[in-house]
Motif scaffolding. Sequence first.
Motif, short mmCIF file in Angstrom:
data_model
loop_
_atom_site.label_atom_id
_atom_site.label_comp_id
_atom_site.label_asym_id
_atom_site.label_seq_id
_atom_site.Cartn_x
_atom_site.Cartn_y
_atom_site.Cartn_z
N ALA A 159 0.81 -1.22 0.00
CA ALA A 159 0.00 0.00 0.00
C ALA A 159 0.84 1.27 0.00
CB ALA A 159 -0.95 0.01 1.20
N ARG A 160 2.16 1.15 0.13
CA ARG A 160 3.08 2.30 0.07
C ARG A 160 2.69 3.42 1.03
NH1 ARG A 160 2.45 2.79 -5.97
NH2 ARG A 160 2.24 0.60 -6.27
N GLY A 161 2.39 3.04 2.26
CA GLY A 161 2.07 4.05 3.27
C GLY A 161 0.63 4.51 3.24
N GLU A 162 -0.10 4.12 2.23
CA GLU A 162 -1.51 4.49 2.15
C GLU A 162 -2.34 3.47 2.94
OE1 GLU A 162 -2.56 4.62 -1.97
OE2 GLU A 162 -0.81 5.78 -2.49
N ALA A 163 -3.44 3.91 3.46
CA ALA A 163 -4.33 2.99 4.17
C ALA A 163 -4.91 2.00 3.19
CB ALA A 163 -5.43 3.78 4.86
N PHE A 164 -4.87 0.74 3.57
CA PHE A 164 -5.44 -0.31 2.72
C PHE A 164 -6.75 -0.74 3.35
CE2 PHE A 164 -5.86 -4.90 1.75
CZ PHE A 164 -6.10 -4.77 0.40
N ASP A 165 -7.84 -0.55 2.63
CA ASP A 165 -9.17 -0.88 3.15
C ASP A 165 -9.79 -1.92 2.23
OD1 ASP A 165 -11.48 -0.82 4.65
OD2 ASP A 165 -12.31 0.89 3.59
N LEU A 166 -10.00 -3.10 2.77
CA LEU A 166 -10.60 -4.18 2.00
C LEU A 166 -11.73 -4.78 2.81
CD1 LEU A 166 -10.71 -6.22 -0.34
CD2 LEU A 166 -9.01 -7.55 0.89
N ASP A 167 -12.92 -4.68 2.28
CA ASP A 167 -14.06 -5.34 2.90
C ASP A 167 -14.34 -6.60 2.10
OD1 ASP A 167 -14.54 -3.37 4.83
OD2 ASP A 167 -15.68 -2.17 3.41
N LEU A 168 -14.33 -7.73 2.79
CA LEU A 168 -14.72 -8.97 2.13
C LEU A 168 -15.42 -9.86 3.14
CD1 LEU A 168 -12.85 -11.75 2.72
CD2 LEU A 168 -11.19 -10.40 1.52
N MET A 169 -16.24 -10.73 2.62
CA MET A 169 -16.96 -11.67 3.43
C MET A 169 -16.82 -13.03 2.76
SD MET A 169 -20.96 -11.70 4.67
CE MET A 169 -21.58 -11.42 3.03
N VAL A 170 -16.66 -14.07 3.57
CA VAL A 170 -16.57 -15.43 3.06
C VAL A 170 -17.69 -16.22 3.69
CG1 VAL A 170 -15.14 -17.50 2.86
CG2 VAL A 170 -14.06 -15.25 2.88
#
Length: 81
Positions: free
Chosen positions: A34-45
């Motif tokens: 993410a190179r210092g950027e916030a990584f936001d991942l929403d996933l559902m299994v």
Amino acid sequence: MTDFVLDVELNSEDEDVRLSAAIDSFLSLHDTGARGEAFDLDLMVRTVFGPGGERLKQIIFQQHDLADAFNTFWSAFRGLN
């Protein structure tokens, strides 16, 4: 918001464990990239059953590009011994 659903057919219990490991690896790779950027991942299994009674895992993403990226990642990860 639109959901992007990947249906993953699992052939064994071992493959179920591999899918979990692939999800963890995918998240780690994206988090470190993410190179210092916030990584936001929403996933559902979730586990579902197909029309023929086969057990499937559905992975639900909020972003189409991440769904595509994981699908490609899973294909490569699945092929590893």
